[in-house]
Scaffold this active site. Structure first.
Site, PDB file in Angstrom:
ATOM      1  CG  ASP A 101      40.184  43.555  40.239  1.00 51.95           C
ATOM      2  OD1 ASP A 101      41.163  43.468  39.486  1.00 51.95           O
ATOM      3  OD2 ASP A 101      39.634  44.641  40.522  1.00 51.95           O
TER       4      ASP A 101
ATOM      5  CG  ASP B  10      36.793  47.543  40.191  1.00 58.42           C
ATOM      6  OD1 ASP B  10      37.629  46.624  40.001  1.00 58.42           O
ATOM      7  OD2 ASP B  10      36.930  48.688  39.735  1.00 58.42           O
TER       8      ASP B  10
ATOM      9  CG  ASP C 245      44.876  48.249  40.389  1.00 61.01           C
ATOM     10  OD1 ASP C 245      45.427  48.731  41.390  1.00 61.01           O
ATOM     11  OD2 ASP C 245      45.507  47.724  39.444  1.00 61.01           O
TER      12      ASP C 245
END
Length: 221
Positions: A7, A169, A9
């Site tokens: 991922d 995240d 961001d």
């Protein structure tokens, strides 16, 4: 061959300042009260139309669409003005990427809710283009946690799901990975708290712990 899908961001870069400012601009453009920072960070990773619908569920679709346009305009302006400073790499991110890229048994990929324009701008500002074999973005796929982006990474590289892992995240990253039949490593420095990362196969506190986490995932440690 192993596949490590990242991922972006909240995982590789801390883009929350630009995200929060752009969401504020989007809501202001519609004359609406701006959601809390926690609410905005809670939808990071979703495709922008899906995220906007969650943050402004009572707003008509046409207004939501206009807010998406306003968000993109603000974000692109901030990215142009701030460059890499607006979305700095997390400590240890570049070293971890370069270390993995140097391993002939590992291929790197990206699966992100960003647009292609946004991802290309980020790659350019940080000089990351050459590190990834493939990347998939929200422009071309359903929003996370749909597994489409991960499945596309597997097809592009020809690597089996059993030999792949996603690192993210948010709970959306973890759910996307599991839906595609791969393991998931959750990172604690991003935008979702531990309670929302409970389904991760492994949780890590820093990029220093990534190699051991991958070894655990692949049964090498």
């Amino acid at each position: 061959m192993r596949l490590v899908i990242f991922d972006v961001d909240g995982t590789l870069v801390d883009s929350q300042a630009d995200i929060l400012a752009s969401m504020a601009a989007a809501f202001a453009s519609a004359g609406l009260t701006v959601p809390s920072d926690d609410a905005v960070k809670g939808i990071v990773g979703l495709s922008l139309p899906v995220a906007m619908a969650q943050l402004a569920p009572l707003v008509e679709a046409a207004t939501q669409d206009a807010m998406v346009v306003a968000y993109k305009a603000s974000y692109n302006a901030l990215r142009t003005a701030n460059g890499e400073k607006g979305s700095p790499l997390y400590p240890g991110a570049r070293a971890a990427l370069e270390r993995l890229r140097a391993d002939p048994g590992v291929t790197l990929a990206v699966a992100t809710g960003k647009s292609r324009r946004g991802l290309n701008g980020l790659f350019e500002s940080h000089g990351l283009h050459d590190l990834f074999a493939t990347s998939h973005v929200a422009d071309d796929h359903p929003s996370k946690p749909d597994p489409a982006m991960v499945l596309a990474c597997l097809r592009d590289t020809g690597i089996a799901a059993a030999d792949a892992v996603i690192i993210g995240d948010t709970e959306f990253d973890i759910a996307m990975g599991h839906a595609a039949g791969i393991k998931a490593i959750g990172v604690r420095w991003g935008y979702h708290p531990d309670a929302r990362l409970a389904a991760a196969d492994v949780l890590i506190d820093s990029f220093d712990a990534l190699d051991a986490a991958l070894a655990e995932i692949w049964g090498q440690g």
